[in-house]
Write a protein that holds these residues in place. Structure first.
Motif, short mmCIF file in Angstrom:
data_model
loop_
_atom_site.label_atom_id
_atom_site.label_comp_id
_atom_site.label_asym_id
_atom_site.label_seq_id
_atom_site.Cartn_x
_atom_site.Cartn_y
_atom_site.Cartn_z
N GLY A 1 3.07 31.22 -14.32
CA GLY A 1 4.48 31.12 -13.95
C GLY A 1 5.03 29.75 -14.29
N ARG A 2 6.22 29.48 -13.82
CA ARG A 2 6.87 28.20 -14.06
C ARG A 2 6.53 27.24 -12.92
NH1 ARG A 2 13.09 29.10 -15.39
NH2 ARG A 2 12.87 26.85 -15.80
N PRO A 3 6.25 25.97 -13.23
CA PRO A 3 5.93 25.01 -12.17
C PRO A 3 7.17 24.68 -11.34
CG PRO A 3 6.10 23.90 -14.29
CD PRO A 3 6.19 25.37 -14.57
N ALA A 4 6.93 24.35 -10.09
CA ALA A 4 8.02 23.92 -9.20
C ALA A 4 8.32 22.45 -9.50
CB ALA A 4 7.62 24.10 -7.75
N ILE A 5 9.45 22.19 -10.13
CA ILE A 5 9.76 20.82 -10.54
C ILE A 5 10.70 20.10 -9.58
CG2 ILE A 5 9.40 21.39 -12.97
CD1 ILE A 5 12.46 21.38 -13.30
N ARG A 6 11.39 20.84 -8.70
CA ARG A 6 12.36 20.19 -7.82
C ARG A 6 11.72 19.16 -6.88
NH1 ARG A 6 16.80 24.87 -6.10
NH2 ARG A 6 17.62 25.19 -8.22
N PRO A 7 10.55 19.45 -6.28
CA PRO A 7 9.94 18.42 -5.42
C PRO A 7 9.63 17.14 -6.19
CG PRO A 7 8.96 20.56 -4.98
CD PRO A 7 9.81 20.73 -6.20
N THR A 8 9.17 17.28 -7.43
CA THR A 8 8.87 16.09 -8.23
C THR A 8 10.15 15.33 -8.57
OG1 THR A 8 6.92 17.16 -9.17
CG2 THR A 8 7.81 15.25 -10.35
N LEU A 9 11.19 16.04 -8.95
CA LEU A 9 12.46 15.38 -9.27
C LEU A 9 13.03 14.66 -8.05
CD1 LEU A 9 14.19 18.11 -11.49
CD2 LEU A 9 13.10 15.98 -12.24
N LEU A 10 12.88 15.28 -6.87
CA LEU A 10 13.37 14.64 -5.65
C LEU A 10 12.62 13.34 -5.39
CD1 LEU A 10 15.19 14.74 -3.17
CD2 LEU A 10 13.45 16.15 -2.04
N ARG A 11 11.32 13.36 -5.57
CA ARG A 11 10.53 12.14 -5.34
C ARG A 11 10.85 11.07 -6.39
NH1 ARG A 11 6.12 12.74 -1.71
NH2 ARG A 11 4.97 11.06 -2.78
N SER B 1 0.83 -1.21 0.00
CA SER B 1 0.00 0.00 0.00
C SER B 1 0.86 1.26 0.00
CB SER B 1 -0.92 -0.01 1.23
OG SER B 1 -1.63 1.20 1.35
N ALA B 2 1.89 1.28 0.86
CA ALA B 2 2.75 2.47 0.95
C ALA B 2 3.59 2.64 -0.31
CB ALA B 2 3.65 2.35 2.18
N VAL B 3 4.13 1.54 -0.81
CA VAL B 3 5.01 1.62 -1.98
C VAL B 3 4.24 2.04 -3.22
CG1 VAL B 3 6.44 0.26 -3.55
CG2 VAL B 3 6.71 0.00 -1.08
N LEU B 4 3.05 1.50 -3.42
CA LEU B 4 2.26 1.84 -4.60
C LEU B 4 1.67 3.24 -4.51
CD1 LEU B 4 0.43 -1.55 -5.22
CD2 LEU B 4 2.43 -0.63 -6.42
N ARG B 5 1.39 3.69 -3.30
CA ARG B 5 0.82 5.03 -3.12
C ARG B 5 1.82 6.12 -3.46
NH1 ARG B 5 0.45 5.47 2.20
NH2 ARG B 5 -1.18 3.87 2.25
N TYR B 6 3.12 5.85 -3.24
CA TYR B 6 4.12 6.90 -3.40
C TYR B 6 4.19 7.46 -4.82
CZ TYR B 6 8.32 9.57 -2.39
OH TYR B 6 9.21 10.60 -2.22
N PRO B 7 4.29 6.64 -5.87
CA PRO B 7 4.31 7.22 -7.23
C PRO B 7 2.99 7.88 -7.62
CG PRO B 7 4.31 4.82 -7.33
CD PRO B 7 4.55 5.20 -5.90
N VAL B 8 1.88 7.36 -7.09
CA VAL B 8 0.59 8.00 -7.37
C VAL B 8 0.55 9.40 -6.77
CG1 VAL B 8 -1.90 7.87 -6.96
CG2 VAL B 8 -0.63 5.80 -7.55
N THR B 9 1.02 9.52 -5.53
CA THR B 9 1.07 10.83 -4.88
C THR B 9 2.04 11.75 -5.61
OG1 THR B 9 0.61 9.80 -2.75
CG2 THR B 9 1.52 12.01 -2.70
N THR B 10 3.15 11.21 -6.09
CA THR B 10 4.12 12.00 -6.84
C THR B 10 3.49 12.59 -8.10
OG1 THR B 10 5.96 10.65 -6.03
CG2 THR B 10 6.35 11.95 -8.02
N ALA B 11 2.75 11.77 -8.83
CA ALA B 11 2.07 12.25 -10.04
C ALA B 11 1.02 13.31 -9.71
CB ALA B 11 1.43 11.08 -10.77
N SER B 12 0.28 13.08 -8.63
CA SER B 12 -0.74 14.04 -8.22
C SER B 12 -0.12 15.38 -7.86
CB SER B 12 -1.52 13.48 -7.03
OG SER B 12 -2.44 14.42 -6.53
#
Length: 491
Positions: free
Chosen positions: A442-452, A417-428
Protein backbone atom coordinates in the motif's frame (compact mmCIF):
# COMPACT_ATOMS: atom_id res chain seq x y z
CA UNK A 1 4.18 35.38 17.25
CA UNK A 2 4.43 39.10 17.83
CA UNK A 3 3.17 40.76 20.97
CA UNK A 4 -0.14 42.53 20.41
CA UNK A 5 -0.96 45.13 23.03
CA UNK A 6 -3.21 47.54 21.19
CA UNK A 7 -6.33 45.90 22.58
CA UNK A 8 -5.09 45.64 26.15
CA UNK A 9 -7.55 47.24 28.57
CA UNK A 10 -6.78 50.08 30.87
CA UNK A 11 -7.33 49.63 34.58
CA UNK A 12 -10.79 48.22 35.13
CA UNK A 13 -13.32 50.62 36.56
CA UNK A 14 -15.74 49.57 39.34
CA UNK A 15 -18.64 48.83 36.98
CA UNK A 16 -16.62 46.08 35.29
CA UNK A 17 -15.53 44.44 38.53
CA UNK A 18 -16.94 41.09 39.53
CA UNK A 19 -16.77 40.79 43.28
CA UNK A 20 -18.21 39.39 46.42
CA UNK A 21 -17.62 40.76 49.89
CA UNK A 22 -18.74 39.68 53.30
CA UNK A 23 -19.75 43.23 54.15
CA UNK A 24 -20.48 45.24 51.04
CA UNK A 25 -21.22 43.04 48.04
CA UNK A 26 -24.61 43.63 46.53
CA UNK A 27 -24.77 40.25 44.79
CA UNK A 28 -22.55 37.48 43.49
CA UNK A 29 -21.98 39.45 40.30
CA UNK A 30 -22.42 42.88 41.73
CA UNK A 31 -19.82 45.48 42.65
CA UNK A 32 -18.41 46.87 45.82
CA UNK A 33 -18.00 50.57 46.18
CA UNK A 34 -14.81 50.73 48.28
CA UNK A 35 -13.34 47.24 48.27
CA UNK A 36 -10.05 47.01 46.38
CA UNK A 37 -10.07 43.80 44.29
CA UNK A 38 -7.55 41.23 45.51
CA UNK A 39 -7.38 39.18 42.33
CA UNK A 40 -8.17 39.25 38.62
CA UNK A 41 -9.59 36.09 37.04
CA UNK A 42 -8.49 35.84 33.40
CA UNK A 43 -10.39 33.55 31.02
CA UNK A 44 -9.30 33.06 27.41
CA UNK A 45 -12.10 32.27 24.97
CA UNK A 46 -12.09 31.26 21.32
CA UNK A 47 -15.45 30.23 19.84
CA UNK A 48 -16.53 28.95 23.23
CA UNK A 49 -20.00 30.46 23.53
CA UNK A 50 -21.35 26.99 24.35
CA UNK A 51 -18.92 26.77 27.31
CA UNK A 52 -18.90 30.28 28.75
CA UNK A 53 -22.24 30.19 30.57
CA UNK A 54 -21.32 27.30 32.87
CA UNK A 55 -17.87 28.76 33.49
CA UNK A 56 -19.02 32.30 34.30
CA UNK A 57 -22.01 31.14 36.33
CA UNK A 58 -19.49 29.25 38.46
CA UNK A 59 -17.35 32.37 38.79
CA UNK A 60 -20.39 34.38 39.87
CA UNK A 61 -21.15 31.87 42.62
CA UNK A 62 -17.74 32.12 44.30
CA UNK A 63 -18.04 32.23 48.09
CA UNK A 64 -15.32 34.83 48.63
CA UNK A 65 -14.96 37.48 51.34
CA UNK A 66 -12.91 39.73 49.05
CA UNK A 67 -13.48 41.58 45.80
CA UNK A 68 -12.22 40.17 42.52
CA UNK A 69 -12.29 41.11 38.86
CA UNK A 70 -13.24 38.91 35.93
CA UNK A 71 -11.74 39.50 32.49
CA UNK A 72 -12.54 37.43 29.42
CA UNK A 73 -10.07 37.64 26.56
CA UNK A 74 -11.93 36.88 23.35
CA UNK A 75 -9.59 35.57 20.66
CA UNK A 76 -11.56 36.91 17.69
CA UNK A 77 -14.47 34.49 18.11
CA UNK A 78 -17.05 34.19 15.34
CA UNK A 79 -19.68 32.20 17.24
CA UNK A 80 -21.47 35.02 19.08
CA UNK A 81 -19.30 34.85 22.21
CA UNK A 82 -19.00 38.63 22.53
CA UNK A 83 -22.74 39.12 22.07
CA UNK A 84 -23.36 36.52 24.79
CA UNK A 85 -20.99 38.28 27.16
CA UNK A 86 -22.57 41.67 26.53
CA UNK A 87 -26.11 40.38 26.99
CA UNK A 88 -25.77 37.97 29.92
CA UNK A 89 -22.56 38.98 31.70
CA UNK A 90 -22.22 42.78 31.69
CA UNK A 91 -20.09 42.56 34.86
CA UNK A 92 -17.33 40.82 32.88
CA UNK A 93 -14.67 43.00 31.27
CA UNK A 94 -14.06 41.82 27.70
CA UNK A 95 -10.56 42.12 26.25
CA UNK A 96 -10.99 41.94 22.48
CA UNK A 97 -8.12 40.37 20.53
CA UNK A 98 -7.93 41.12 16.82
CA UNK A 99 -6.87 37.54 16.01
CA UNK A 100 -6.56 34.17 17.72
CA UNK A 101 -3.52 34.59 19.96
CA UNK A 102 -3.79 31.14 21.49
CA UNK A 103 -3.75 30.41 25.21
CA UNK A 104 -0.37 32.02 25.83
CA UNK A 105 -0.86 35.21 23.82
CA UNK A 106 -4.50 35.55 24.81
CA UNK A 107 -3.71 35.40 28.51
CA UNK A 108 -0.80 37.80 28.08
CA UNK A 109 -3.05 40.35 26.42
CA UNK A 110 -4.83 40.73 29.76
CA UNK A 111 -2.12 39.74 32.23
CA UNK A 112 0.22 42.53 31.18
CA UNK A 113 -2.37 45.03 32.47
CA UNK A 114 -3.31 43.25 35.70
CA UNK A 115 -2.89 45.53 38.73
CA UNK A 116 -4.37 43.34 41.46
CA UNK A 117 -2.08 41.45 43.85
CA UNK A 118 -2.88 38.10 42.25
CA UNK A 119 -3.81 36.87 38.79
CA UNK A 120 -5.85 33.68 38.53
CA UNK A 121 -6.24 31.75 35.30
CA UNK A 122 -9.33 29.78 34.35
CA UNK A 123 -10.18 27.85 31.18
CA UNK A 124 -13.48 28.67 29.50
CA UNK A 125 -14.29 24.94 29.59
CA UNK A 126 -13.91 24.66 33.38
CA UNK A 127 -16.53 25.11 36.09
CA UNK A 128 -15.20 26.21 39.51
CA UNK A 129 -16.62 24.91 42.77
CA UNK A 130 -17.92 27.75 44.99
CA UNK A 131 -14.84 27.72 47.28
CA UNK A 132 -12.29 27.48 44.45
CA UNK A 133 -11.07 31.09 44.38
CA UNK A 134 -10.75 31.44 48.16
CA UNK A 135 -8.92 28.11 48.40
CA UNK A 136 -6.42 28.75 45.59
CA UNK A 137 -5.41 32.13 47.09
CA UNK A 138 -5.32 31.11 50.76
CA UNK A 139 -1.77 29.64 50.83
CA UNK A 140 -0.20 32.99 49.92
CA UNK A 141 -1.19 34.43 53.31
CA UNK A 142 -0.56 31.32 55.38
CA UNK A 143 2.73 30.70 57.24
CA UNK A 144 5.51 30.33 54.67
CA UNK A 145 3.36 31.87 51.96
CA UNK A 146 5.97 34.51 51.19
CA UNK A 147 8.00 31.78 49.46
CA UNK A 148 5.17 30.85 47.08
CA UNK A 149 5.20 32.13 43.53
CA UNK A 150 2.09 30.27 42.39
CA UNK A 151 -0.59 27.83 43.46
CA UNK A 152 -2.53 25.22 41.54
CA UNK A 153 -5.70 23.31 42.37
CA UNK A 154 -7.40 19.97 41.82
CA UNK A 155 -8.87 19.62 38.33
CA UNK A 156 -11.31 16.76 37.80
CA UNK A 157 -13.15 15.86 34.62
CA UNK A 158 -16.57 17.47 34.37
CA UNK A 159 -18.79 14.37 34.09
CA UNK A 160 -18.86 11.47 36.49
CA UNK A 161 -17.82 8.07 35.21
CA UNK A 162 -18.55 4.38 35.27
CA UNK A 163 -15.32 2.51 35.95
CA UNK A 164 -15.02 -0.52 33.66
CA UNK A 165 -12.42 -3.30 33.53
CA UNK A 166 -11.75 -5.09 30.23
CA UNK A 167 -10.10 -8.45 29.59
CA UNK A 168 -9.56 -10.25 26.28
CA UNK A 169 -7.01 -12.37 24.42
CA UNK A 170 -4.30 -10.51 22.50
CA UNK A 171 -2.32 -10.91 19.30
CA UNK A 172 0.84 -9.34 17.83
CA UNK A 173 0.21 -7.81 14.36
CA UNK A 174 3.63 -8.52 12.86
CA UNK A 175 7.36 -7.86 12.85
CA UNK A 176 6.92 -4.11 12.41
CA UNK A 177 4.31 -3.78 15.17
CA UNK A 178 5.13 -5.70 18.34
CA UNK A 179 2.19 -4.43 20.41
CA UNK A 180 -0.06 -6.96 22.13
CA UNK A 181 -3.46 -5.86 20.77
CA UNK A 182 -6.90 -6.75 22.06
CA UNK A 183 -9.86 -5.17 20.23
CA UNK A 184 -10.23 -2.19 17.89
CA UNK A 185 -12.88 0.21 19.22
CA UNK A 186 -14.32 2.76 16.78
CA UNK A 187 -17.42 3.93 18.68
CA UNK A 188 -18.75 4.10 22.23
CA UNK A 189 -22.26 5.32 22.95
CA UNK A 190 -24.22 6.00 26.13
CA UNK A 191 -27.98 5.88 25.66
CA UNK A 192 -27.38 6.40 21.94
CA UNK A 193 -25.05 9.41 22.31
CA UNK A 194 -21.52 9.10 20.89
CA UNK A 195 -18.91 9.50 23.65
CA UNK A 196 -15.79 7.97 22.07
CA UNK A 197 -13.78 11.18 22.55
CA UNK A 198 -14.98 11.54 26.15
CA UNK A 199 -13.99 8.06 27.31
CA UNK A 200 -10.83 7.97 29.45
CA UNK A 201 -8.59 5.33 27.86
CA UNK A 202 -5.18 5.97 29.44
CA UNK A 203 -4.98 2.64 31.30
CA UNK A 204 -6.32 0.49 28.46
CA UNK A 205 -5.34 1.63 24.97
CA UNK A 206 -2.30 2.68 22.96
CA UNK A 207 -3.79 6.08 22.17
CA UNK A 208 -5.90 7.41 19.33
CA UNK A 209 -5.13 6.18 15.82
CA UNK A 210 -6.51 6.99 12.39
CA UNK A 211 -7.68 10.39 11.13
CA UNK A 212 -8.73 13.03 13.64
CA UNK A 213 -12.23 13.04 12.13
CA UNK A 214 -12.79 9.32 12.82
CA UNK A 215 -10.30 7.99 15.36
CA UNK A 216 -10.18 4.46 16.75
CA UNK A 217 -8.40 2.80 19.67
CA UNK A 218 -6.64 -0.55 19.98
CA UNK A 219 -6.93 -1.91 23.50
CA UNK A 220 -4.45 -3.97 25.45
CA UNK A 221 -5.50 -7.34 26.78
CA UNK A 222 -6.25 -6.03 30.26
CA UNK A 223 -6.97 -2.58 31.56
CA UNK A 224 -9.44 -0.03 32.78
CA UNK A 225 -11.58 2.57 31.03
CA UNK A 226 -13.93 5.18 32.41
CA UNK A 227 -17.13 5.97 30.49
CA UNK A 228 -19.14 9.15 31.26
CA UNK A 229 -22.70 8.25 32.22
CA UNK A 230 -25.68 10.20 33.63
CA UNK A 231 -25.63 10.95 37.35
CA UNK A 232 -28.56 8.65 38.03
CA UNK A 233 -30.67 5.95 36.43
CA UNK A 234 -29.68 3.03 34.21
CA UNK A 235 -27.45 3.57 31.17
CA UNK A 236 -27.11 1.52 28.00
CA UNK A 237 -23.58 1.33 26.67
CA UNK A 238 -22.81 0.49 23.05
CA UNK A 239 -19.40 -0.63 21.75
CA UNK A 240 -18.57 -0.84 18.06
CA UNK A 241 -15.48 -2.97 17.68
CA UNK A 242 -13.60 -5.63 15.76
CA UNK A 243 -10.61 -7.93 16.30
CA UNK A 244 -8.31 -10.28 14.40
CA UNK A 245 -10.52 -13.29 15.12
CA UNK A 246 -13.69 -14.36 16.87
CA UNK A 247 -13.15 -14.12 20.62
CA UNK A 248 -14.69 -13.05 23.91
CA UNK A 249 -14.35 -9.79 25.78
CA UNK A 250 -15.11 -9.56 29.49
CA UNK A 251 -16.32 -6.25 30.90
CA UNK A 252 -16.79 -5.92 34.65
CA UNK A 253 -17.82 -3.10 36.96
CA UNK A 254 -19.17 -2.46 40.42
CA UNK A 255 -22.89 -2.86 41.01
CA UNK A 256 -25.67 -5.07 39.57
CA UNK A 257 -26.75 -4.81 35.91
CA UNK A 258 -29.18 -6.22 33.38
CA UNK A 259 -28.15 -7.11 29.86
CA UNK A 260 -29.76 -6.45 26.49
CA UNK A 261 -28.02 -8.67 23.96
CA UNK A 262 -25.36 -9.95 26.36
CA UNK A 263 -25.10 -12.66 28.96
CA UNK A 264 -24.54 -10.86 32.26
CA UNK A 265 -24.02 -11.87 35.85
CA UNK A 266 -23.93 -9.04 38.39
CA UNK A 267 -21.35 -6.50 37.32
CA UNK A 268 -19.92 -8.68 34.56
CA UNK A 269 -20.68 -8.99 30.85
CA UNK A 270 -19.31 -11.55 28.37
CA UNK A 271 -19.30 -9.97 24.91
CA UNK A 272 -18.34 -11.32 21.49
CA UNK A 273 -16.07 -9.62 18.98
CA UNK A 274 -15.23 -10.80 15.45
CA UNK A 275 -13.14 -9.58 12.48
CA UNK A 276 -16.19 -7.72 11.14
CA UNK A 277 -17.03 -4.50 12.93
CA UNK A 278 -20.23 -4.85 14.96
CA UNK A 279 -22.00 -3.16 17.84
CA UNK A 280 -22.83 -4.83 21.15
CA UNK A 281 -24.75 -3.28 24.03
CA UNK A 282 -25.02 -3.74 27.76
CA UNK A 283 -27.23 -1.92 30.26
CA UNK A 284 -25.81 -0.83 33.59
CA UNK A 285 -28.14 -0.41 36.55
CA UNK A 286 -28.86 2.95 38.09
CA UNK A 287 -27.15 1.97 41.34
CA UNK A 288 -23.77 1.41 39.69
CA UNK A 289 -21.33 3.78 41.43
CA UNK A 290 -20.24 6.94 39.64
CA UNK A 291 -16.71 8.20 40.27
CA UNK A 292 -14.75 11.42 39.82
CA UNK A 293 -11.59 11.13 37.72
CA UNK A 294 -8.58 13.40 38.08
CA UNK A 295 -7.39 15.56 35.20
CA UNK A 296 -4.58 17.37 37.02
CA UNK A 297 -3.29 17.81 40.57
CA UNK A 298 -0.22 19.82 39.64
CA UNK A 299 2.30 18.92 36.98
CA UNK A 300 5.43 16.85 36.62
CA UNK A 301 8.25 16.72 34.09
CA UNK A 302 9.75 13.34 33.23
CA UNK A 303 13.49 12.75 33.08
CA UNK A 304 13.35 12.71 29.28
CA UNK A 305 11.75 16.17 29.24
CA UNK A 306 8.10 15.33 28.64
CA UNK A 307 5.54 17.19 30.74
CA UNK A 308 2.62 15.33 32.29
CA UNK A 309 -0.41 15.91 34.48
CA UNK A 310 0.14 14.51 37.96
CA UNK A 311 -2.62 12.02 38.81
CA UNK A 312 -3.95 11.96 35.24
CA UNK A 313 -6.96 9.65 34.80
CA UNK A 314 -6.72 8.27 38.34
CA UNK A 315 -10.04 7.72 40.07
CA UNK A 316 -10.26 10.29 42.86
CA UNK A 317 -10.29 8.31 46.10
CA UNK A 318 -8.74 11.02 48.27
CA UNK A 319 -5.14 10.11 47.44
CA UNK A 320 -4.37 13.76 46.61
CA UNK A 321 -6.21 15.42 49.48
CA UNK A 322 -3.13 16.88 51.17
CA UNK A 323 -1.51 20.18 50.09
CA UNK A 324 2.08 19.83 48.88
CA UNK A 325 4.67 21.53 46.73
CA UNK A 326 4.74 20.46 43.07
CA UNK A 327 7.13 21.21 40.22
CA UNK A 328 4.64 22.85 37.85
CA UNK A 329 1.22 24.48 37.97
CA UNK A 330 -1.63 23.84 35.56
CA UNK A 331 -2.63 26.86 33.46
CA UNK A 332 -6.26 25.97 34.22
CA UNK A 333 -6.77 27.21 37.78
CA UNK A 334 -3.29 28.61 38.37
CA UNK A 335 -2.86 31.61 40.69
CA UNK A 336 0.33 33.68 40.56
CA UNK A 337 1.69 36.75 42.29
CA UNK A 338 1.18 39.52 39.77
CA UNK A 339 4.45 41.23 40.67
CA UNK A 340 6.35 38.03 39.84
CA UNK A 341 4.38 37.50 36.66
CA UNK A 342 5.27 40.98 35.45
CA UNK A 343 8.95 40.39 36.24
CA UNK A 344 8.95 37.12 34.28
CA UNK A 345 6.98 38.52 31.34
CA UNK A 346 4.12 36.06 31.96
CA UNK A 347 3.75 33.34 29.30
CA UNK A 348 5.95 33.02 26.23
CA UNK A 349 3.82 34.22 23.30
CA UNK A 350 5.69 31.95 20.89
CA UNK A 351 4.25 28.82 22.55
CA UNK A 352 0.68 29.71 21.49
CA UNK A 353 -0.82 26.55 22.99
CA UNK A 354 0.49 23.82 25.37
CA UNK A 355 3.58 23.71 27.60
CA UNK A 356 3.31 27.46 28.24
CA UNK A 357 2.33 26.78 31.86
CA UNK A 358 5.19 24.29 32.34
CA UNK A 359 7.66 26.82 30.95
CA UNK A 360 6.34 29.58 33.22
CA UNK A 361 6.44 27.25 36.23
CA UNK A 362 10.04 26.31 35.47
CA UNK A 363 10.94 30.03 35.35
CA UNK A 364 9.08 30.69 38.62
CA UNK A 365 11.15 27.99 40.29
CA UNK A 366 14.36 29.34 38.74
CA UNK A 367 13.66 32.54 40.71
CA UNK A 368 13.60 30.53 43.94
CA UNK A 369 9.82 30.47 44.47
CA UNK A 370 7.76 27.38 45.30
CA UNK A 371 4.51 26.19 43.71
CA UNK A 372 1.84 24.77 46.01
CA UNK A 373 -0.88 22.25 45.13
CA UNK A 374 -4.17 23.12 46.88
CA UNK A 375 -6.62 20.16 47.02
CA UNK A 376 -9.56 22.32 48.10
CA UNK A 377 -9.42 24.48 44.96
CA UNK A 378 -11.56 22.27 42.73
CA UNK A 379 -12.41 22.76 39.06
CA UNK A 380 -14.50 20.48 36.86
CA UNK A 381 -13.06 20.46 33.34
CA UNK A 382 -14.27 19.45 29.87
CA UNK A 383 -11.10 17.75 28.60
CA UNK A 384 -9.80 18.95 25.20
CA UNK A 385 -12.91 21.00 24.50
CA UNK A 386 -10.95 23.60 22.51
CA UNK A 387 -8.52 21.32 20.67
CA UNK A 388 -8.90 17.60 20.10
CA UNK A 389 -6.21 15.56 21.78
CA UNK A 390 -3.86 13.92 19.23
CA UNK A 391 -5.15 16.17 16.45
CA UNK A 392 -2.46 17.73 14.20
CA UNK A 393 -2.89 21.00 16.13
CA UNK A 394 -2.26 19.19 19.42
CA UNK A 395 0.70 17.14 18.19
CA UNK A 396 2.42 20.08 16.48
CA UNK A 397 2.32 22.36 19.52
CA UNK A 398 3.09 19.73 22.15
CA UNK A 399 6.07 18.39 20.18
CA UNK A 400 7.49 21.78 19.24
CA UNK A 401 6.84 23.48 22.57
CA UNK A 402 8.44 20.68 24.56
CA UNK A 403 11.66 21.29 22.61
CA UNK A 404 11.33 25.07 23.03
CA UNK A 405 10.79 24.71 26.78
CA UNK A 406 13.80 22.45 27.24
CA UNK A 407 15.96 24.77 25.16
CA UNK A 408 15.04 27.67 27.46
CA UNK A 409 14.89 26.00 30.86
CA UNK A 410 16.69 22.64 31.06
CA UNK A 411 20.36 21.78 31.40
CA UNK A 412 22.27 21.76 28.12
CA UNK A 413 22.62 17.99 28.34
CA UNK A 414 18.88 17.34 28.61
CA UNK A 415 17.98 19.95 26.01
CA UNK A 416 20.48 18.67 23.45
CA UNK A 417 19.46 15.07 24.03
CA UNK A 418 15.78 15.84 23.37
CA UNK A 419 16.43 18.11 20.39
CA UNK A 420 18.82 15.72 18.66
CA UNK A 421 16.63 12.70 19.34
CA UNK A 422 13.60 14.24 17.61
CA UNK A 423 14.87 14.14 13.98
CA UNK A 424 16.34 10.68 14.57
CA UNK A 425 12.95 9.44 15.77
CA UNK A 426 11.29 11.16 12.81
CA UNK A 427 13.54 9.30 10.37
CA UNK A 428 12.95 6.01 12.17
CA UNK A 429 9.16 6.48 12.02
CA UNK A 430 9.32 7.32 8.30
CA UNK A 431 11.37 4.18 7.56
CA UNK A 432 9.00 2.01 9.57
CA UNK A 433 6.04 3.46 7.67
CA UNK A 434 7.75 2.62 4.37
CA UNK A 435 8.45 -0.96 5.46
CA UNK A 436 4.87 -1.45 6.61
CA UNK A 437 3.51 -0.04 3.34
CA UNK A 438 5.78 -2.29 1.31
CA UNK A 439 4.70 -5.35 3.29
CA UNK A 440 1.04 -4.43 2.83
CA UNK A 441 1.58 -3.35 -0.79
CA UNK A 442 0.00 0.00 0.00
CA UNK A 443 0.93 3.65 0.23
CA UNK A 444 2.98 4.82 3.24
CA UNK A 445 1.43 7.20 5.75
CA UNK A 446 3.35 10.42 5.09
CA UNK A 447 1.29 12.93 7.10
CA UNK A 448 2.88 12.07 10.48
CA UNK A 449 6.34 12.54 8.98
CA UNK A 450 5.38 15.83 7.33
CA UNK A 451 3.93 17.07 10.62
CA UNK A 452 7.15 16.26 12.46
CA UNK A 453 9.16 18.04 9.75
CA UNK A 454 6.98 21.10 10.33
CA UNK A 455 7.84 20.86 14.02
CA UNK A 456 11.56 20.79 13.24
CA UNK A 457 11.28 23.75 10.87
CA UNK A 458 9.30 25.86 13.36
CA UNK A 459 11.69 24.98 16.19
CA UNK A 460 14.72 26.03 14.14
CA UNK A 461 13.10 29.37 13.25
CA UNK A 462 12.49 30.09 16.94
CA UNK A 463 15.83 28.74 18.17
CA UNK A 464 17.68 32.10 18.25
CA UNK A 465 14.85 33.64 20.30
CA UNK A 466 14.87 30.72 22.74
CA UNK A 467 18.66 30.91 23.19
CA UNK A 468 18.38 34.60 24.06
CA UNK A 469 15.64 33.76 26.57
CA UNK A 470 17.86 31.02 28.02
CA UNK A 471 20.64 33.54 28.69
CA UNK A 472 18.20 35.99 30.27
CA UNK A 473 16.80 33.28 32.56
CA UNK A 474 20.31 32.30 33.66
CA UNK A 475 21.19 35.93 34.42
CA UNK A 476 18.33 36.33 36.92
CA UNK A 477 18.05 32.77 38.30
CA UNK A 478 18.64 31.96 41.95
CA UNK A 479 18.32 28.19 41.43
CA UNK A 480 20.67 26.25 39.16
CA UNK A 481 19.19 24.25 36.29
CA UNK A 482 20.71 21.01 37.56
CA UNK A 483 19.18 21.57 40.99
CA UNK A 484 15.73 22.16 39.51
CA UNK A 485 15.98 18.93 37.52
CA UNK A 486 16.06 16.97 40.79
CA UNK A 487 12.24 17.36 40.54
CA UNK A 488 12.13 15.36 37.30
CA UNK A 489 10.62 11.89 37.67
CA UNK A 490 11.18 8.56 35.96
CA UNK A 491 8.54 7.02 33.73
Amino acid sequence: MTDQTTSTPAAVTPDTTSATSATSATSATGTTGAAQPLATIVIVNWNGAHLLAACLDGVAKQDASFAYRTWVVDNASTDGSRELLAERYPWVHVVAAESNLGFAGGNNLALRSVTTEYAVLLNNDAVPEPTWLTAVLAPFTEPGGQHLGATTGKVVFLPRFLRLRLHTATFVPGPHDSRALGVRVSSVTVDGREVLREVLWEKLTYGAEGPASSPYFWTRGDGELCVPIPESGPATLGFTWAAESLKQVTLSWDGPTTGADTATTGGRAELSVSPESATVTVTVGGDAPRVDVINNVGGIVLVDGYGADRGYQQVDTGQFDQPEDVFTACGNGMAIRSSLGHELGWFDDAFFLYYEDTDLSWRIRARGFAIRYVPGAVLRHVHSASSVEWSPLFVFHTDRNRLLMLTKDATARLALSAVLRYPVTTASMALRSLRQARAARGRPAIRPTLLRLRVIGSYLRLLPTMLRARRQIAATATERRGSLQSWLVSR
